[in-house]
Design a protein around this motif. Structure first.
Motif, PDB file in Angstrom:
ATOM      1  N   PRO A 111       0.827  -1.211   0.000  1.00 43.75           N
ATOM      2  CA  PRO A 111       0.000   0.000   0.000  1.00 43.75           C
ATOM      3  C   PRO A 111       0.864   1.265   0.000  1.00 43.75           C
ATOM      4  O   PRO A 111       2.025   1.241   0.386  1.00 43.75           O
ATOM      5  CB  PRO A 111      -0.792  -0.123   1.304  1.00 43.75           C
ATOM      6  CG  PRO A 111       0.123  -0.904   2.211  1.00 43.75           C
ATOM      7  CD  PRO A 111       0.874  -1.861   1.326  1.00 43.75           C
ATOM      8  N   THR A 119      -1.617   8.883  -8.377  1.00 42.71           N
ATOM      9  CA  THR A 119      -2.471   8.268  -7.371  1.00 42.71           C
ATOM     10  C   THR A 119      -1.578   7.406  -6.487  1.00 42.71           C
ATOM     11  O   THR A 119      -0.364   7.329  -6.708  1.00 42.71           O
ATOM     12  CB  THR A 119      -3.583   7.412  -8.032  1.00 42.71           C
ATOM     13  OG1 THR A 119      -4.478   6.950  -7.018  1.00 42.71           O
ATOM     14  CG2 THR A 119      -3.006   6.212  -8.764  1.00 42.71           C
ATOM     15  N   THR A 145      -1.448   3.468  -4.246  1.00 43.64           N
ATOM     16  CA  THR A 145      -2.123   2.187  -4.073  1.00 43.64           C
ATOM     17  C   THR A 145      -2.866   2.170  -2.740  1.00 43.64           C
ATOM     18  O   THR A 145      -2.437   2.772  -1.755  1.00 43.64           O
ATOM     19  CB  THR A 145      -1.117   1.024  -4.117  1.00 43.64           C
ATOM     20  OG1 THR A 145      -0.097   1.245  -3.126  1.00 43.64           O
ATOM     21  CG2 THR A 145      -0.457   0.935  -5.484  1.00 43.64           C
ATOM     22  N   ASN A 146      -3.998   1.453  -2.714  1.00 43.46           N
ATOM     23  CA  ASN A 146      -4.790   1.386  -1.491  1.00 43.46           C
ATOM     24  C   ASN A 146      -4.242   0.313  -0.547  1.00 43.46           C
ATOM     25  O   ASN A 146      -3.162  -0.237  -0.769  1.00 43.46           O
ATOM     26  CB  ASN A 146      -6.264   1.138  -1.822  1.00 43.46           C
ATOM     27  CG  ASN A 146      -6.476  -0.186  -2.556  1.00 43.46           C
ATOM     28  OD1 ASN A 146      -5.617  -1.074  -2.552  1.00 43.46           O
ATOM     29  ND2 ASN A 146      -7.627  -0.338  -3.188  1.00 43.46           N
ATOM     30  N   SER A 147      -4.995   0.018   0.475  1.00 45.23           N
ATOM     31  CA  SER A 147      -4.536  -0.941   1.484  1.00 45.23           C
ATOM     32  C   SER A 147      -4.317  -2.335   0.912  1.00 45.23           C
ATOM     33  O   SER A 147      -3.611  -3.157   1.505  1.00 45.23           O
ATOM     34  CB  SER A 147      -5.536  -1.002   2.641  1.00 45.23           C
ATOM     35  OG  SER A 147      -6.817  -1.412   2.169  1.00 45.23           O
ATOM     36  N   TYR A 168      -4.331  -0.017  -7.578  1.00 41.88           N
ATOM     37  CA  TYR A 168      -4.365   1.355  -8.068  1.00 41.88           C
ATOM     38  C   TYR A 168      -5.241   1.427  -9.315  1.00 41.88           C
ATOM     39  O   TYR A 168      -5.521   0.424  -9.975  1.00 41.88           O
ATOM     40  CB  TYR A 168      -2.944   1.847  -8.412  1.00 41.88           C
ATOM     41  CG  TYR A 168      -2.362   1.193  -9.641  1.00 41.88           C
ATOM     42  CD1 TYR A 168      -2.530   1.743 -10.910  1.00 41.88           C
ATOM     43  CD2 TYR A 168      -1.664  -0.022  -9.545  1.00 41.88           C
ATOM     44  CE1 TYR A 168      -2.014   1.120 -12.041  1.00 41.88           C
ATOM     45  CE2 TYR A 168      -1.147  -0.650 -10.665  1.00 41.88           C
ATOM     46  CZ  TYR A 168      -1.330  -0.064 -11.904  1.00 41.88           C
ATOM     47  OH  TYR A 168      -0.837  -0.686 -13.034  1.00 41.88           O
TER      48      TYR A 168
END
Length: 224
Positions: free
Chosen positions: A136, A149, A151-153, A157
């Protein structure tokens, strides 16, 4: 009458108009004709108009052959302008007036509608070569722009790109940055490699990690 410079003359006139009149041109709407045409081809129609008015028609034989239209008109005191409109109706031809010369030419092709831009989305998951699971917080940037942007948990992405030649830059502290060309792939899964040279001393702070030389406050550090 055949002419070889129709295209050149047309380029010197106003395009997209049925009639382009110069200052010295006769007003075609004021010229009255007595016509009796029956199943007349375009060439015959133009010759008849030329004979009655004295105006000179210029056209290419190839244009006449491509527009094999027959016209029937029986009228007393019809205007030259109206007669020409009836004769040229349902053809791809137009009449351009330059002085006392009437040039028969093809109508310009209508402009092609602009192709709408279709937004393309690149997606994927970022992992690392030294840890299990996704990574993340990785920065994903479209090269040459400020579009980015993270990356999330789950290490995933999603970012909009311009085309197949677009390049994404993946960067994360402690790992080597990667530049990847989109190509025709819809999904780009990336594995970042550890940057052994830049690890150095990692400082643990209350809101993340940073290199010691980048900090000005007192912090606790742990060597790895």
């Amino acid at each position: 009458m055949k002419i070889s410079a129709i295209t050149l003359i047309v380029q010197l006139t106003l395009t997209g108009m049925l009639f382009a009149n110069s200052a010295s041109s006769q007003d075609l709407n004021k010229i009255q004709l007595n016509l009796k045409l029956k199943n007349a081809g375009l060439k015959e129609c133009f010759q008849t108009l030329q004979k009655q008015t004295g105006l000179k028609f210029s056209f290419g034989e190839a244009l006449i052959k491509k527009n094999n239209k027959k016209t029937t008109i029986s009228a007393h005191q019809i205007s030259m302008e109206k007669a020409l409109k009836l004769i040229l109706d349902e053809t791809n031809l137009r009449c351009i007036q330059i002085g006392d010369d009437l040039i028969i030419d093809e109508k310009p092709a209508p402009p092609k509608p602009a192709t709408p831009l279709v937004e393309r989305i690149a997606t994927g998951t970022v992992t690392a070569d030294d840890v299990e699971g996704a990574l993340p917080g990785v920065t994903v940037q479209l090269k040459g722009t400020n579009k980015r942007t993270v990356t999330n948990s789950e290490g995933k992405y999603s970012i909009s790109v311009d085309n197949d030649q677009s390049v994404l830059i993946f960067s994360y502290m402690g790992y080597l940055s990667q530049e990847v060309t989109i190509g025709n792939s819809a999904v780009l899964n990336i594995v970042l490699k550890t940057d052994r040279k830049s690890l150095g001393e990692i400082v643990v702070i209350g809101y993340g990690t940073a290199k010691k030389q980048d900090l000005s406050s007192a912090v606790s550090s742990a060597r790895y």
